[in-house]
Design a protein around this motif. Structure first.
Motif, PDB file in Angstrom:
ATOM      1  N   UNK A1779       7.468  28.438   7.296  1.00 21.73           N
ATOM      2  CA  UNK A1779       8.260  29.328   8.156  1.00 21.73           C
ATOM      3  C   UNK A1779       7.401  30.485   8.680  1.00 21.73           C
ATOM      4  N   UNK A1780       6.545  30.995   7.789  1.00 19.81           N
ATOM      5  CA  UNK A1780       5.656  32.085   8.187  1.00 19.81           C
ATOM      6  C   UNK A1780       4.679  31.633   9.268  1.00 19.81           C
ATOM      7  N   UNK A1781       4.127  30.448   9.044  1.00 18.27           N
ATOM      8  CA  UNK A1781       3.167  29.929  10.041  1.00 18.27           C
ATOM      9  C   UNK A1781       3.851  29.696  11.389  1.00 18.27           C
ATOM     10  N   UNK A1782       5.079  29.217  11.352  1.00 22.58           N
ATOM     11  CA  UNK A1782       5.824  29.007  12.598  1.00 22.58           C
ATOM     12  C   UNK A1782       6.052  30.360  13.323  1.00 22.58           C
ATOM     13  N   UNK A1783       6.348  31.368  12.551  1.00 21.71           N
ATOM     14  CA  UNK A1783       6.547  32.700  13.137  1.00 21.71           C
ATOM     15  C   UNK A1783       5.266  33.205  13.796  1.00 21.71           C
ATOM     16  N   UNK A1784       4.152  32.961  13.143  1.00 22.58           N
ATOM     17  CA  UNK A1784       2.882  33.375  13.700  1.00 22.58           C
ATOM     18  C   UNK A1784       2.595  32.673  15.017  1.00 22.58           C
ATOM     19  N   UNK A1785       2.927  31.419  15.097  1.00 25.24           N
ATOM     20  CA  UNK A1785       2.735  30.671  16.356  1.00 25.24           C
ATOM     21  C   UNK A1785       3.581  31.279  17.484  1.00 25.24           C
ATOM     22  N   UNK A1786       4.775  31.664  17.156  1.00 28.06           N
ATOM     23  CA  UNK A1786       5.664  32.255  18.162  1.00 28.06           C
ATOM     24  C   UNK A1786       5.091  33.583  18.652  1.00 28.06           C
ATOM     25  N   UNK A1787       4.535  34.317  17.711  1.00 30.52           N
ATOM     26  CA  UNK A1787       3.934  35.585  18.076  1.00 30.52           C
ATOM     27  C   UNK A1787       2.777  35.375  19.052  1.00 30.52           C
ATOM     28  N   UNK A1788       1.939  34.360  18.785  1.00 28.50           N
ATOM     29  CA  UNK A1788       0.825  34.079  19.683  1.00 28.50           C
ATOM     30  C   UNK A1788       1.323  33.743  21.074  1.00 28.50           C
ATOM     31  N   UNK A1789       2.375  33.000  21.127  1.00 31.94           N
ATOM     32  CA  UNK A1789       2.938  32.627  22.428  1.00 31.94           C
ATOM     33  C   UNK A1789       3.466  33.862  23.161  1.00 31.94           C
ATOM     34  N   UNK A1790       4.089  34.720  22.402  1.00 36.71           N
ATOM     35  CA  UNK A1790       4.662  35.940  23.009  1.00 36.71           C
ATOM     36  C   UNK A1790       3.572  36.831  23.554  1.00 36.71           C
ATOM     37  N   UNK A1791       2.462  36.905  22.867  1.00 40.31           N
ATOM     38  CA  UNK A1791       1.346  37.734  23.320  1.00 40.31           C
ATOM     39  C   UNK A1791       0.776  37.158  24.616  1.00 40.31           C
TER      40      UNK A1791
END
Length: 1791
Positions: A1779-1791
């Motif tokens: 779940x944490x890794x998925x959140x990190x991926x979303x953050x990268x996309x948002x950036x």
């Protein structure tokens, strides 16, 4: 100084123990120092001892609080067994053993059981008890070897009888321990106050049942086990005892006690084992019986004997429950009856003791029955009085218990039978029993009857006073209403008193009229028992012999009549009288009739006649003798009324007045007839009374009444009155009813015959009287003529009764004188003699008339010639009678034969006498010059009738001829024609009718008897010549003459008929005594007709006896043949020969024993005859001969008998085979019995003869039944022969081993053949077959023989055994050989040792057998055999195995090498250890054949030199598998030793490995890859996958581009999988899944970094992998995802946006497929590994923001779906890291 050192050492130990912080340290310290510390207890220094005690106190405190701490039990045991240790130290050692042993786990405890048992020997009782207490709880966990001898050796019980007994006693005491033992402990503590002397008194209730106080304490010790623990221990004891550690008879009592246990599990297990272990004889072992008594009774104080046992050692009696279990086995035991006084004590304890119940009382009385049956006289007599008094007391007290009283009554009877004087001393017991029989009811009365019956024999020969009392008892009871009372009166009258005792005979006579038929029959039998001898056919001879003795068979007639008369006078006044109308009888009619018959028997006996004759016809023949005696009784007394005869007549008349009857009427007629001149006149007034009987409805009454009436009239009245009565009787022929007519007819005949007879004696002839001289005479003549005419007319009457009566009347008239009729007349109206003859002959010939009438008519015709000296029609009568034989009426022919003899003799015939006054022997004709017609009759019979073509006439002629020679044998004409008569009889022998043959043979016997000595030789010659050669004057009678009807005697093998006479003649010729043929022929044909009244007249019994006497000198030749002929399959021959046998052999058993060798020799010869009936009869004869006989004299004949019977068992005829089977079974039983050491030399000889025969002939036979009986006999003989087997063991053992295969069911071979393709199933089947062979009877016998094998036997056995192992192909035989060698190695190691090398060589060659089970069994036996082999032989064996393992490539060979070494280590580890330097390197090498096995560093280091040497040799092998195995071994050596592996071994290993890498230096990576790629092309899928993994690993590691070659291998594999049919996939789906997973992994590893290759194969790569995603199992999908991940990581296209643009077409198509799959896999909840792999790909794709942006622009919709999937995963995934890794991926996309 030494003391100080010891103390210092102890202080150090104390310090170490005290400083032990943990239980582990404490346990280790105690284990190290405990036994040395205990040794210091024997130190002479007191300070040391005190210090040791302080230390031990400390140790004990810690041990008590730490039950898990282990003690050094092994060291303690070793120290305890050390004989040099002091007793003080030993006691402390025992304490710590007791403390430490229960702390061990149960497995270890079970292993130490042998040590515990070893500690029992020679130790004090207290210590023994301690060890036994430790041993009992372990027994349930003991695992015993399968073989009995190993069990005994394991526990050391073979040579220690005291230890065996001690252990047995302790187990028995434990089995007796109740589960509520705590109650007894509490009572013992609370009830033991001390007396004034300080001695403790016995406990209040004592120890538990069957235990003493000492035993109770010994069993429990200091422990307090729970009831469940006690139950478990008891069950373990039962299981332990059931494992054959002890002989069966030693454990029977234990099992029996266990069956009475209150816990179901113990009782059930014991009951099952008891049933399996028990045989009937086991309960007759004295030691077993004594132990049963000891348990049953406890310790019993015998009065008069001092008691040496201390109170605490005295056992209490058994409980009721246990007694109920024990008593049935005491009842089974004969031995139990011989233990005195225990047997009596048991009885009275159960009857009158406190510890009993009703069932025990019943068993106690039943035990008395057993004592009466089996106890020896010397033992029983002293206790008989005690038992009797006990039973009498029980009968008096057990009023309510019917069964107990019933058994007690019977017991009294049995005691009285064993000790008669006990009941004869005091007659009150008998009187009480007789009184009780009327009072008891139901079964009790029957039991009392049985008791009285058994007591009756005791009263034989009692004194006169007691006899009077018995008389009174039977007189009193004979009239009681209870049938049992009357039955006992009869029994005592029969048994106690002599047959001439008057009161007892009177009682029996009263019982003859009893309403119970069985009582009446028993009484009648008792009255006649003294008249019967051994032979019922010769009563009179027996009576004659008995009359000489002191005791008469019958009482005197005079005394008996007086006694009956007096008793009748008294009885008629009592209630027992019998009333019939107006008549009162003193006795019941049935009894009265028997009284008269018995009085007649007494009269007959006193007169010298045969008293056994009771039918009226035969009684009449005794009248002359009785008349003489009666006249002697009367003497000169003119007044008969005052004699005893008058009393006798009055008794007769009394019965006649009341009920009539044939017997009393005949008795009255007999008395009147024999003394008519004295008493006839007294009956004149009773004529009307007699006339009433003459008109009776019963014919048997009318006939004697009519004769009585005529006797009275003829003797007491004048002629005028007689004529008047004749007229009256003549008128009655018309006036009266049928019965009256018949009575008058008979009376008329008797009157006229008496009249004529009297006139004849006065020389007055009616026809010579002149009319003018006497008018009365004329009237008398006319009256007689008229009467005779009326009688003659009745011959034509249709009523059979009147016609028969007319024949009787005319016969009596004609027998007594000339009939007053003219000879012939032309006037048909007048009756003439010729008319009478013609009428009679017509009746004889009439087929419509009854045979009774026809026979009487023939007799009447013969009588006409007897009374008339000048009868003119004698020839007419003879001719007429001779012509009357047209029909088959042999009864009639006997009457005709008698009539013919009467006609031929005329007045010379004995029938002319007065039958009442003159006997046949006394008769002399008045005029002997009268010519007879014997010559004419004889000539007619010989020349005409015996040769008639009509068989019925020939039969009649045979009967007539026999009658003629029997009655007229001394006639001169007969004497002169004996040769012709014999010839006639010889011709009649060939008749098909059996009766004719029988009569002819009887006639031949009579001819031989009546001829003189000079003529006998001539007769014999003629007879033998006729029977054997056949020629005679007018008819051929050869040896093949047909004697019986065709087929009645069966056929010979060549189809010819058989005859009994030919067999008889052959016997006579063999004896060289041809005259004996007469005796044989007489004895052989004894038809049932001779048992009738007519046949008895010929007196053939006497002839048979004479023939037997003449044959006696030749019995040694006759007996064998006759014995065999008794069993002829044809019943005719069998019956004939049995008749001869019975006549010649009065004592068959003694005779057969005497001639046993001769009989057996004859049977042996005839067993193999060419005639089936002889073979069959011989088999049946053998079966009968061998049963129950002593065969010591014929032991030599048994082998031949076996062989002959084996041949006959395979006979072509079924009945012969069946007879042979019966004979073989009997011979088997006999052989088993005689092959016994108890028979001494005979047993030894029999064993040496029979065993080889059974082995060589029986087991080797091809006939299944012969094999079976041979094997069964061998097995049983082996068990009974014992040590006698020793000389025959080699032959027997090898034959039995061979039979294992030959007798194995054929379907097993069939199944083995069909399972050949399935190795696993075949091995299971073969293993089962080999296991089954171990339990076969053959192997049981082989194992039985092993105990008798020594070095002498081994010398002959081993060569046979090795040949059998080499040459036999049977699986079961090979298994048997293996089992035998194993047994020999254990039981006969010394004898086997010299031959071990030879056996090892044979077994080693057997390791190459194609059968897996055989190879393994050979390997196992090698493991056993090395124990006794020399070290050099073992070294050669291991070297040979090493060579095989290294040189042979067959997997089976290498495997069996390992199995063999394993067997050696398993069965003989010490031997294996001695040769470890040679064996272990091979084992270590073999460990690495498939996968590495765990091995110990110490073992590798110890045998490093040998391991390196062997590895070097193995690495140089030509087999690649061996090279790989050697390399794995070297690698494992390096892994185990690591830095410890140094010079020189390291250098040797490295040098060898480098040499194995290449021939010309180190190989290049290309060469390696080329070799691997070649291996990747193999067809085996599993092998191929492994090669691919190794290849792609190298490619990945060295970054080598070989993708094209790899893809060329993998793509077809995946295509094949995708195109393979689903049905095919089901069979190996797991393999395909693994293969597919491997393919994607290998593709991933092989994906190159070369851009050119990437561009060339990227599309096919992604297409292939994407195809697997979504359509495969999760493992394959995971592998595919990882391959995509690797592809993205290595592909140049994904490294920058420019490259993406350059390959936009590929990127667009690939990503459109990839993104939806990623979205799908990111949400796959079930598999976290799938989500992780998808997340890895996503992270890689989004690692660079520019690349991410490009992808977003390229695939907007799919990109947005991916973001949604990531968000969903971040919020809902169960794995936090994901779940944490998925959140990190979303953050990268948002950036």
């Amino acid at each position: 100084m030494a003391e100080a050192e010891e103390l210092i050492l102890l202080e150090r130990v104390f310090l170490k123990i005290g400083s032990a912080d943990s239980d582990e340290q404490f346990e280790k310290t105690v284990g190290k120092f405990l036994t040395p510390i205990l040794l210091k207890l024997s130190s002479p220094v007191e300070g040391v001892r005190k210090k040791v005690m302080e230390l031990l106190v400390h140790v004990n405190k810690r041990l008590k609080s730490r039950p898990q701490i282990q003690l050094p039990i092994d060291d303690l045991f070793q120290q305890y067994l050390d004989p040099n240790i002091s007793g003080f130290v030993t006691n402390f050692t025992v304490l710590y053993i007791k403390m430490g042993f229960p702390r061990l786990d149960v497995g270890k405890q079970a292993q130490l059981v042998p040590q515990l048992i070893k500690c029992l020997e020679g130790r004090p009782d207290a210590q023994q008890n301690s060890f036994l207490q430790l041993l009992m709880p372990v027994l349930p966990h003991v695992k015993l070897p399968s073989k009995p001898e190993e069990k005994l050796l394991l526990y050391g019980l073979v040579d220690q009888p005291k230890i065996r007994e001690k252990l047995l006693d302790h187990m028995l005491d434990f089995l007796l321990l109740p589960y509520n033992y705590g109650v007894y402990q509490e009572r013992a503590r609370n009830t033991q106050p001390t007396s004034g002397h300080g001695t403790p008194e016995p406990s209040f209730n004592g120890p538990p049942p069957s235990l003493s106080e000492a035993a109770f304490k010994k069993v429990l010790g200091e422990s307090m086990p729970s009831p469940e623990t006690v139950e478990k221990i008891k069950r373990g004891i039962v299981e332990f005892l059931s494992t054959d550690v002890y002989p069966k008879h030693e454990i029977l009592v234990h099992l029996l006690v266990a069956t009475a246990d209150t816990r179901y599990s113990v009782a059930t297990a014991a009951d099952h084992q008891l049933k399996c272990a028990t045989k009937a004889d086991d309960w007759n072992v004295p030691s077993v019986v004594k132990k049963l008594y000891d348990i049953f009774q406890g310790t019993v104080a015998v009065k008069g004997k001092p008691q040496h046992l201390r109170p605490e050692l005295k056992r209490t009696p058994a409980s009721v429950q246990l007694r109920l279990k024990i008593f049935p086995y005491l009842l089974k035991s004969r031995e139990a009856t011989g233990h005195f006084p225990a047997s009596v004590q048991v009885v009275f304890d159960c009857l009158y003791g406190a510890n009993t119940n009703n069932k025990l009382k019943v068993m106690a009385v039943q035990f008395i029955h057993q004592l009466c049956l089996h106890c020896a006289d010397s033992t029983f007599r002293p206790m008989g009085a005690v038992l009797l008094s006990g039973m009498i007391k029980l009968i008096a007290e057990a009023k309510e218990d019917s069964k107990l009283r019933m058994l007690a009554y019977v017991a009294v009877g049995k005691i009285a039978r064993r000790v008669p004087q006990l009941v004869t001393r005091d007659m009150s017991l008998l009187q009480n029993f007789f009184d009780a029989i009327s009072k008891e009811s139901g079964d009790n009365r029957l039991a009392l009857q049985e008791a009285l019956s058994m007591m009756s024999e005791a009263f034989k020969g009692i004194d006169q006073t007691n006899a009077k009392l018995v008389e009174a008892l039977i007189m009193q009871n004979i009239d009681k209403p209870e049938p049992q009372a009357r039955q006992m009166a009869v029994e005592y009258a029969r048994t106690v008193f002599a047959p001439d005792h008057l009161p007892s005979r009177y009682v029996l006579l009263l019982a003859c009229g009893d309403e119970k038929d069985e009582i009446a029959a028993e009484a009648a039998k008792a009255l006649r028992v003294a008249l019967r001898g051994d032979d019922d056919s010769d009563h009179f001879v027996q009576v004659k012999r008995a009359s000489v003795d002191k005791c008469r068979p019958l009482p005197p007639f005079v005394d008996m009549v007086k006694y009956i008369h007096d008793m009748a006078a008294n009885r008629v006044k009592t209630q027992h009288k019998y009333v019939s109308g107006n008549n009162v009888l003193p006795f019941k009619p049935g009894a009265y009739v028997q009284i008269l018959i018995y009085l007649r028997m007494c009269l007959s006996h006193d007169a010298g006649a045969d008293p056994t004759i009771e039918n009226v016809r035969d009684m009449k023949l005794q009248a002359p003798s009785i008349g003489k005696y009666v006249r002697q009784l009367i003497g000169d007394n003119s007044d008969v009324e005052k004699t005893i005869i008058a009393t006798y007549i009055n008794l007769i008349q009394q019965l006649l007045n009341a009920i009539g009857g044939a017997v009393p009427m005949y008795c009255l007629m007999e008395m009147v007839a024999v003394i008519r001149e004295k008493i006839a006149s007294s009956f004149v007034t009773n004529l009307d009374w007699v006339k009433n009987f003459m008109f009776s409805s019963r014919e048997e009454v009318r006939i004697p009444a009519a004769e009585l009436y005529s006797l009275i009239v003829s003797s007491a009245l004048d002629d005028a009155k007689i004529i008047e009565i004749i007229n009256e009787m003549s008128e009655n022929l018309v006036k009266q009813a049928l019965e009256g007519q018949h009575g008058s007819l008979l009376c008329l005949g008797y009157l006229i015959s008496n009249k004529i007879s009297r006139q004849k004696s006065e020389d007055i002839k009616i026809e010579d009287m002149e009319v003018e001289e006497c008018k009365d005479v004329v009237d008398e003549k006319a009256t007689i003529l008229k009467a005779i005419t009326a009688i003659v007319e009745l011959l034509d009457n249709s009523q059979m009764l009147l016609c028969h009566g007319a024949c009787v009347s005319l016969g009596e008239i004609g027998r007594n004188g000339a009939m007053p009729l003219p000879a012939a007349s032309e006037d048909d109206k007048s009756v003439t003699k010729l008319q009478v003859v013609n009428k009679l002959l017509a009746l004889v010939k009439s087929g419509k008339q009854h045979n009774k009438v026809r026979g009487q008519a023939a007799t009447c015709a013969g009588y006409l010639c007897v009374g008339d000296r000048d009868f003119p029609h004698r020839q007419v009568v003879i001719d007429g009678l001779l012509d009357s034989a047209a029909a088959k009426q042999f009864d009639l022919h006997f009457d005709i034969g008698d009539a013919l003899v009467c006609c031929a003799l005329g007045t010379n015939s004995p029938e002319a006498r007065d039958k009442w006054m003159v006997s046949e022997e006394e008769y002399k004709p008045e005029q002997s010059d009268t010519e007879d017609m014997i010559p004419d009759l004889l000539q007619a019979l010989l020349e005409k009738y015996t040769k008639s073509v009509n068989p019925h006439i020939r039969q009649g002629a045979c009967i007539w001829l026999v009658s003629l020679i029997k009655q007229c044998g001394k006639h001169l004409v007969i004497q002169g024609a004996l040769l012709n008569i014999q010839e006639a009889f010889m011709g009649l022998l060939s008749e098909s009718d059996e009766l004719t043959q029988d009569l002819a043979s009887k006639g031949l016997a009579i001819v031989y008897e009546i001829c003189g000595q000079d003529e006998k030789q001539q007769l014999v010659s003629l007879l033998v010549e006729t029977l054997t050669s056949g020629p005679r004057k007018k008819q051929q009678v050869t040896s093949e003459t047909k004697v019986f009807e065709e087929g009645s005697l069966g056929k010979t093998p060549d189809g010819q008929s058989m005859t009994t006479y030919k067999e008889l003649c052959s016997i006579a010729n063999d004896l060289n005594q041809p005259d004996l043929i007469y005796k044989f022929m007489h004895l052989a044909n004894h038809n049932a007709i001779w048992n009738t009244k007519k046949g008895a007249a010929f007196g053939f019994t006497a002839i048979a006896a004479q023939a037997g006497e003449q044959l006696a000198p030749h019995l040694h030749k006759i007996i064998p043949k006759l014995f065999r002929y008794q069993f002829d399959p044809n019943p005719k021959i069998q019956q004939a020969m049995s008749s001869i046998w019975n006549a010649l052999v009065p004592k068959p058993k003694d005779t057969v024993d005497k001639f046993l060798p001769e009989i057996l020799s004859d049977l042996q010869m005839n067993l193999i005859s060419n005639q089936w009936r002889i073979r069959e009869s011989s088999c049946l004869a053998v079966n009968d001969l061998l049963r129950g006989r002593n065969l010591d004299e014929v032991v030599d004949a048994l082998p031949v008998l076996w062989e002959n019977l084996f041949r006959v068992r395979d006979d072509i005829k079924e009945s012969v085979r069946n007879a042979a089977e019966m004979a073989l079974k009997t011979l088997s039983r006999v052989s088993i019995k005689i092959c016994d050491p108890n028979y001494g030399k005979v047993g030894d000889k029999a064993t040496s003869l029979i065993l080889p025969c059974l082995v060589k002939t029986g087991l080797s036979s091809t006939v299944k039944e012969v094999q079976e009986i041979s094997l069964s006999t061998l097995v049983k003989v082996s068990k009974s022969a014992g040590v006698l087997l020793k000389p025959h063991i080699p032959l027997l053992t090898v034959s039995l081993l061979e039979s294992l295969s030959s007798l194995e069911p054929q379907f097993l071979n069939y199944a083995s053949l069909h399972l050949a393709s399935n190795e696993a199933s075949l091995e299971k089947l073969d293993t089962a077959r080999m296991a089954a062979s171990k339990t076969s009877p053959m192997m049981d016998t082989v194992n039985l023989c092993v105990q008798y094998i020594d070095s002498d036997v081994m010398t002959e056995l081993v060569p046979r055994l090795t040949d059998l192992i080499k040459n036999n192909v049977g699986l079961a035989t090979k298994a048997g050989c293996v089992n035998l060698i194993i047994s020999l190695s254990h039981q006969c190691p010394t004898a086997l040792s010299p031959y071990a090398g030879k056996l090892l060589g044979v077994l080693l060659n057997g390791l190459n057998d194609r059968n897996v089970s055989v190879r393994k069994s050979y390997a196992s036996v090698i493991g056993h055999l090395v124990k006794v082999a020399k070290d050099s032989s073992v070294e050669k064996l291991i070297t040979r195995l090493k060579t095989w393992y290294l040189e042979k490539e067959e997997e089976s060979t290498r495997q069996i090498c390992g199995v063999t070494l394993h067997a050696m280590n398993r069965h003989n580890p010490d031997v294996f250890r001695r040769h470890a330097a040679l064996a272990l390197p091979l084992c270590f090498l073999a460990m690495h054949q498939e996968q590495e096995k765990d091995s110990t560093e110490s073992g590798v280091r110890l045998y490093l030199t040998e391991l390196v040497s062997l590895s070097q040799v193995a690495l140089q092998s030509q087999a690649w598998s061996m090279k790989a195995q050697a390399a794995a071994t070297m690698a494992d050596i390096g892994d185990k030793l690591k830095s410890n592996l140094g010079a020189p071994h390291l250098g040797l290993l490295l040098t060898t490995l480098l040499e194995g890498l290449t021939v010309d230096g180190q190989p290049t990576i290309e060469q390696v890859l080329t070799a691997l790629m070649r291996e990747c092309s193999k067809e085996n899928m599993k092998y191929k996958s492994t090669a691919l993994i190794y290849t792609t690993d190298i490619l990945q590691a060295y970054d080598i581009d070989k993708y094209q070659e790899i893809s060329n291998i993998i793509y077809p594999m995946l295509d094949k999988k995708n195109t393979k049919d689903s049905d095919d996939m089901d069979d190996d789906s797991n393999i395909w899944i693994e293969t597919e997973e491997t393919c994607y992994q290998c593709l991933s590893k092989a994906w190159p970094n070369n851009e050119q290759t990437q561009v060339q194969y990227q599309e096919s790569y992604t297409t292939l992998i994407c195809r697997a995603m979504g359509n495969s199992v999760w493992k394959v999908e995971l592998s595919a995802l990882k391959a995509i991940h690797t592809f993205i990581q290595r592909s140049e296209s994904f490294k920058c946006v420019e490259n993406m643009e350059k390959n936009k077409h590929f990127m667009d198509s690939f990503l459109k497929i990839l993104f939806p799959m990623l979205c799908q896999y990111l949400g796959k909840v079930k598999y976290s590994s799938i989500r992780m792999a998808a997340l890895d790909i996503t992270e890689t794709l989004l690692a660079d923001s520019s690349t991410g942006q490009y992808l977003q622009l390229l695939l907007t919709a799919d990109y947005n779906s991916l973001i949604s999937a990531l968000r969903q995963m971040a919020s809902t995934d169960s794995q936090p890291d994901l779940a944490h890794r998925a959140s990190e991926c979303i953050k990268k996309i948002s950036i």
